[in-house]
Motif scaffolding. Sequence first.
Motif, PDB file in Angstrom:
ATOM      1  N   TYR A 113       0.843  -1.206   0.000  1.00 51.59           N
ATOM      2  CA  TYR A 113       0.000   0.000   0.000  1.00 51.59           C
ATOM      3  C   TYR A 113       0.878   1.258   0.000  1.00 51.59           C
ATOM      4  O   TYR A 113       1.831   1.365   0.769  1.00 51.59           O
ATOM      5  N   TYR A 124      -3.804   3.076   7.826  1.00 47.17           N
ATOM      6  CA  TYR A 124      -3.694   1.793   7.134  1.00 47.17           C
ATOM      7  C   TYR A 124      -3.121   0.720   8.073  1.00 47.17           C
ATOM      8  O   TYR A 124      -3.588  -0.419   8.079  1.00 47.17           O
ATOM      9  N   LEU A 128      -4.966  -2.762   9.062  1.00 45.55           N
ATOM     10  CA  LEU A 128      -4.384  -4.107   8.992  1.00 45.55           C
ATOM     11  C   LEU A 128      -4.497  -4.819  10.344  1.00 45.55           C
ATOM     12  O   LEU A 128      -4.782  -6.008  10.405  1.00 45.55           O
ATOM     13  N   TYR A 148      -7.821 -11.877   0.139  1.00 41.35           N
ATOM     14  CA  TYR A 148      -8.380 -10.550   0.408  1.00 41.35           C
ATOM     15  C   TYR A 148      -8.438  -9.729  -0.882  1.00 41.35           C
ATOM     16  O   TYR A 148      -7.695  -8.762  -1.051  1.00 41.35           O
ATOM     17  N   GLU A 151      -8.618  -6.010  -0.484  1.00 38.93           N
ATOM     18  CA  GLU A 151      -7.364  -5.381  -0.054  1.00 38.93           C
ATOM     19  C   GLU A 151      -6.412  -5.222  -1.241  1.00 38.93           C
ATOM     20  O   GLU A 151      -5.735  -4.211  -1.361  1.00 38.93           O
ATOM     21  N   ARG A 154      -7.530  -2.222  -3.072  1.00 37.98           N
ATOM     22  CA  ARG A 154      -7.163  -1.004  -2.334  1.00 37.98           C
ATOM     23  C   ARG A 154      -5.684  -0.666  -2.563  1.00 37.98           C
ATOM     24  O   ARG A 154      -5.320   0.490  -2.767  1.00 37.98           O
TER      25      ARG A 154
END
Length: 200
Positions: A113, A124, A128, A148, A151, A154
């Motif tokens: 990310y 973030y 998590l 995920y 995710e 994202r």
Amino acid sequence: MGQDTVRLYTRQNDKTLLPLKRQGRIINQRIYVEMHFGDIAPLFLESYDWFTKEAARRVPKPGDVKAPIWCSISAENCLKPIDGTVVYVLEVPKEKVIYFDEAKWDYVLNRIYLPKDEQDAASYREHLKLLGISNGFEFFEGRYKGMYPEEERRIVESWKRVFEIDNWTIFNVCGNIWEIMEAYVQKIVYPGEDLEGLKY
């Protein structure tokens, strides 16, 4: 240097001198990326493919080009020519340059990310933690792979920030192009020649 052009510097294999002479242009080949990264190439190629697709939305890509050419915006931060390489000093039309933040590129390469700022990074990390995940590196490869998808989405969405430059310096900003046209080449610097003397 004209107002409508920018100066860029790029070190390339000296085998590129031939297509420049014969076809009047140099384009990057995906195979070069594979050779550069060796065994870890498949993972990096996914990042390069993502970058290529996103960059093409910003600056249209010629149909035969599969990957961009990485350039420095200064002589000072350009890799110096070593055996088997040359540095091209280029004058490129402004609208052909894709600027991005190379420090942010590491997030894309590591497939993690890319936060907007410190506050976003903290949020973030908290996110998590709520998921019960301690390692954000393992969504694409590793124990969380395929578990995920939201995710993964994202993370990929966050990578677009690589094109947002918050701090413009010669050390973090790169200017990629799709091709080196013969008309762009101002000078070719060979190993042993002084690149620093080319600062303008």
